[in-house]
Write an enzyme that holds these catalytic residues in place. Sequence first.
Site, PDB file in Angstrom:
ATOM      1  N   PHE A 126       0.864  -1.175   0.000  1.00  0.00           N
ATOM      2  CA  PHE A 126       0.000   0.000   0.000  1.00  0.00           C
ATOM      3  C   PHE A 126       0.905   1.231   0.000  1.00  0.00           C
ATOM      4  O   PHE A 126       1.890   1.272   0.747  1.00  0.00           O
ATOM      5  CB  PHE A 126      -0.898  -0.013   1.243  1.00  0.00           C
ATOM      6  CG  PHE A 126      -1.947   1.053   1.244  1.00  0.00           C
ATOM      7  CD1 PHE A 126      -3.081   0.931   0.460  1.00  0.00           C
ATOM      8  CD2 PHE A 126      -1.791   2.193   2.022  1.00  0.00           C
ATOM      9  CE1 PHE A 126      -4.052   1.919   0.454  1.00  0.00           C
ATOM     10  CE2 PHE A 126      -2.749   3.191   2.013  1.00  0.00           C
ATOM     11  CZ  PHE A 126      -3.887   3.052   1.226  1.00  0.00           C
ATOM     12  N   ASP A 195       2.662  -5.813   8.052  1.00  0.00           N
ATOM     13  CA  ASP A 195       1.427  -5.019   8.004  1.00  0.00           C
ATOM     14  C   ASP A 195       0.267  -6.001   7.859  1.00  0.00           C
ATOM     15  O   ASP A 195       0.176  -6.721   6.867  1.00  0.00           O
ATOM     16  CB  ASP A 195       1.491  -4.060   6.810  1.00  0.00           C
ATOM     17  CG  ASP A 195       0.266  -3.145   6.712  1.00  0.00           C
ATOM     18  OD1 ASP A 195      -0.842  -3.557   7.122  1.00  0.00           O
ATOM     19  OD2 ASP A 195       0.413  -2.023   6.202  1.00  0.00           O
ATOM     20  N   TYR A 220     -10.366  -0.828  11.206  1.00  0.00           N
ATOM     21  CA  TYR A 220     -11.649  -0.451  10.598  1.00  0.00           C
ATOM     22  C   TYR A 220     -12.058  -1.348   9.439  1.00  0.00           C
ATOM     23  O   TYR A 220     -13.108  -1.131   8.836  1.00  0.00           O
ATOM     24  CB  TYR A 220     -11.629   1.021  10.146  1.00  0.00           C
ATOM     25  CG  TYR A 220     -10.400   1.446   9.380  1.00  0.00           C
ATOM     26  CD1 TYR A 220     -10.210   1.093   8.046  1.00  0.00           C
ATOM     27  CD2 TYR A 220      -9.423   2.215   9.999  1.00  0.00           C
ATOM     28  CE1 TYR A 220      -9.095   1.492   7.355  1.00  0.00           C
ATOM     29  CE2 TYR A 220      -8.290   2.629   9.312  1.00  0.00           C
ATOM     30  CZ  TYR A 220      -8.133   2.269   7.993  1.00  0.00           C
ATOM     31  OH  TYR A 220      -7.011   2.659   7.299  1.00  0.00           O
ATOM     32  N   LYS A 221     -11.262  -2.356   9.121  1.00  0.00           N
ATOM     33  CA  LYS A 221     -11.630  -3.277   8.049  1.00  0.00           C
ATOM     34  C   LYS A 221     -12.342  -4.490   8.655  1.00  0.00           C
ATOM     35  O   LYS A 221     -13.487  -4.388   9.083  1.00  0.00           O
ATOM     36  CB  LYS A 221     -10.389  -3.670   7.248  1.00  0.00           C
ATOM     37  CG  LYS A 221      -9.646  -2.493   6.614  1.00  0.00           C
ATOM     38  CD  LYS A 221      -8.489  -2.961   5.762  1.00  0.00           C
ATOM     39  CE  LYS A 221      -7.567  -1.818   5.352  1.00  0.00           C
ATOM     40  NZ  LYS A 221      -8.211  -0.788   4.526  1.00  0.00           N
ATOM     41  N   ARG A 369     -12.854  -4.927  -6.859  1.00  0.00           N
ATOM     42  CA  ARG A 369     -12.409  -5.595  -5.631  1.00  0.00           C
ATOM     43  C   ARG A 369     -13.617  -5.907  -4.746  1.00  0.00           C
ATOM     44  O   ARG A 369     -14.416  -5.027  -4.443  1.00  0.00           O
ATOM     45  CB  ARG A 369     -11.420  -4.694  -4.885  1.00  0.00           C
ATOM     46  CG  ARG A 369     -10.534  -5.413  -3.900  1.00  0.00           C
ATOM     47  CD  ARG A 369      -9.514  -4.480  -3.303  1.00  0.00           C
ATOM     48  NE  ARG A 369     -10.137  -3.434  -2.513  1.00  0.00           N
ATOM     49  CZ  ARG A 369      -9.548  -2.830  -1.483  1.00  0.00           C
ATOM     50  NH1 ARG A 369      -8.328  -3.163  -1.126  1.00  0.00           N
ATOM     51  NH2 ARG A 369     -10.162  -1.883  -0.821  1.00  0.00           N
TER      52      ARG A 369
END
Length: 394
Positions: A126, A195, A220-221, A369
């Site tokens: 990312f 990560d 938050y995922k 996605r």
Amino acid sequence: MSEPALRAEKLDAADELAPLRSRFVLDDVVYLDGNSLGALPANVPGRVEDVVRRQWGELRIRSWDESGWWTAPERIGDRIAPLVGAAPGQIVVGDSTSVNVFKALVAAIRMADEHRDELLVDATTFPTDGYIAESAARLTGRTLRAVTPAQVPAALSDRTAAVLLNHVDYRTGRLHDLPSLTAAIHASGALAVWDLCHSAGALPVGLDEHGVDLAVGCTYKYLNGGPGAPAYLYVRSTLQDRFDSPLPGWNSHAEPFGMSPSYAPAPGALRGRVGTPDILSMLALEAALEVWDGVSVGAVRSKSLALTDFFLECVAAYTEPGRVESVTPGPHEQRGSQIALRCADAGTVMKRLIDRGVVGDFRHPDVLRFGFTPLYVGFADTERAARVLGEVLG
């Protein structure tokens, strides 16, 4: 009813995790974007109201002690720990993922031998992780080299100080081999920083089992902590007395209220704290994590693989051959909890899917996605998403 729809009914009826859907606030939309922002757990609004009205509104400053505000970062860290395979006392919650990546990388470099002057970073990471790694390298006088995870073993040398890798690729959903890569990094004498943003809450991680040195992740995922929920930092217990944070805030001081002009680090994972915790978002996260009570990460992983397998089967059944191509690996040991489909007009297709009540997301330049959160996504949702995709593609 189509054959895939009939299968979905049977699969949902046999799904041991299906009752968990009632723990979330959901509607008739098929929500396949939990890998960007998880759905709202139903108990969170009431808890946040209590924090605002009673803890803040009535108790005010007393809540730092009486409501447990002060100990929230490590208490909530211990709640996350079993979801990533860590024993208590190694995770502290606070700050953003980016800030924690910076803390972890600089601390890893400081723990490495002085002659180790190179930092490796996942070339497919990312973007922010790459930006932070580049800054950490400049600040510490190290050279940064970007390599793919597959290239890491060959790139390691006695110059390597630390390696920053993503457990799951955010674009493709490819799951990288954390155990073998961590072992290779250690064999070279370097430290491994992982990560976990796209794996925590979706699949087993095994931080302690595989000897990971440092790890970071957002909440938050798949952990459903809410927009902007604080991230977390894992520091392996055997490294905690050597963890030298580049952000030594008053919250990580051995005597935070002593107000000493000189810094003395607190023991344990508390060294990862910096400043005053974000109490409102942190306690919303704590409430959100209650949806995991009694839930096995192994069962979540099994359902995740079943959902993504079924989705690929349904896509094949409902779309014309060659119209879309999966860029997510087929083998289970290489797959996270999402499916990424390459599609020439992906941006337009995703907008039309959202208009039809199927929410995924678009990644430039041509990727659709779809994230599968097993706690609340079912097989009927999965069949419907593929069917609507087929209709949108014509």
